[in-house]
Design an enzyme around this catalytic site. Sequence first.
Site, PDB file in Angstrom:
ATOM      1  CD  GLU A 142      -4.421   4.323  -1.598  1.00 19.65           C
ATOM      2  OE1 GLU A 142      -4.634   4.754  -0.459  1.00 19.65           O
ATOM      3  OE2 GLU A 142      -5.232   4.433  -2.537  1.00 19.65           O
ATOM      4  CG  ASP A 159      -1.953   1.097   1.186  1.00 15.75           C
ATOM      5  OD1 ASP A 159      -3.045   0.832   0.682  1.00 15.75           O
ATOM      6  OD2 ASP A 159      -1.656   2.218   1.651  1.00 15.75           O
ATOM      7  CB  ILE A 160       1.137   4.169  -2.280  1.00 12.57           C
ATOM      8  CG1 ILE A 160       1.472   3.283  -3.492  1.00 12.57           C
ATOM      9  CG2 ILE A 160       1.948   5.461  -2.330  1.00 12.57           C
ATOM     10  CD1 ILE A 160       1.063   3.887  -4.821  1.00 12.57           C
ATOM     11  CG  ASP A 172      -4.213   8.435 -12.451  1.00 17.21           C
ATOM     12  OD1 ASP A 172      -4.628   8.021 -11.346  1.00 17.21           O
ATOM     13  OD2 ASP A 172      -4.958   8.910 -13.327  1.00 17.21           O
ATOM     14  CG  ASN A 185      -4.590  11.403  -5.795  1.00 16.61           C
ATOM     15  OD1 ASN A 185      -3.895  11.383  -6.809  1.00 16.61           O
ATOM     16  ND2 ASN A 185      -5.255  10.342  -5.369  1.00 16.61           N
TER      17      ASN A 185
END
Length: 300
Positions: free
Chosen positions: A211, A170-171, A187, A178
């Site tokens: 993500e 997971d980022i 993206d 964003n």
Amino acid sequence: MHIVVVDPSRVVLKVISGLLTPRGHTVDTFTDSREALDFVTDNASVTALITSLEVRPIGGLELCWSARLLADAHRPLYIITMSSARNARNLAEALDSGSDDFIDKPPSPEELYARLRAAERMTGMQRELIRLAETDSLTGLLNRRAFLQRAGEAADRAGAHGRISMILADIDQFKSVNDQHGHDVGDTVIRGVAQELLTEAGGLAGRLGGEEFALALPGRTLEEAEAAAGRLRLRCTQLRFKGQRGPVQITASFGVSTWSEGETIGGLLKRADIALYEAKTTGRNRVVSAATDLILARAG
């Protein structure tokens, strides 16, 4: 195309192979229909089966039916039956048994080439539909449904005593990327991380949503999966992206689990998810193993 041809006559097999091989096709021939079916089952590269109705020990119609079952939603396979006794009944039975086409035996070169051109068009369209149905459009990874199915199939092949490990990634703090730089940059970040995962896991890397990503690692122990997650964690810290307010750097957290006898893919994912949650809530940018719940890598 990779083509399997089945006929009791070695002369017929030699003639058909002689027509197809010079045109760039890979051709495997069989007089034994059971051996042919086993070969088609074990070799997903086979995209066309040409079989006589007069074969043994599995009859031609049964062979068509069995091969058709292999051509599920993930594998294109074009089946052509051939017979020296062409009549309405044979044609109807062949088509009802899963055949896509019917030709005379021995086939004329022009007819055989034309039938295979149709086969190439059809399998090409099927392959593209499969790709669209299974692929996450942003990253090119498997989508959630396809990943779970492929991972389940890999676990089935591993068997009760086989090895397969799972990594969830997971980022970290992706929402801020964003918010600060826009969704286009977000993206780009997702695609960059996905490429790193694909490099490590090959075809069994998927985007589960947003993500979050998953990697299934057949044949790898927990220690090997932990090492892979550690490499990915480090590579993610080294990524750089062009943002609206300057360079964007990211980190990612990882949860790792490994197969235990009697477990389901859902259970394997659940334990990796618990480990990932531990990684996220104890500082991020680290790898946590579901087996030990110990932090195995920290931010440098």
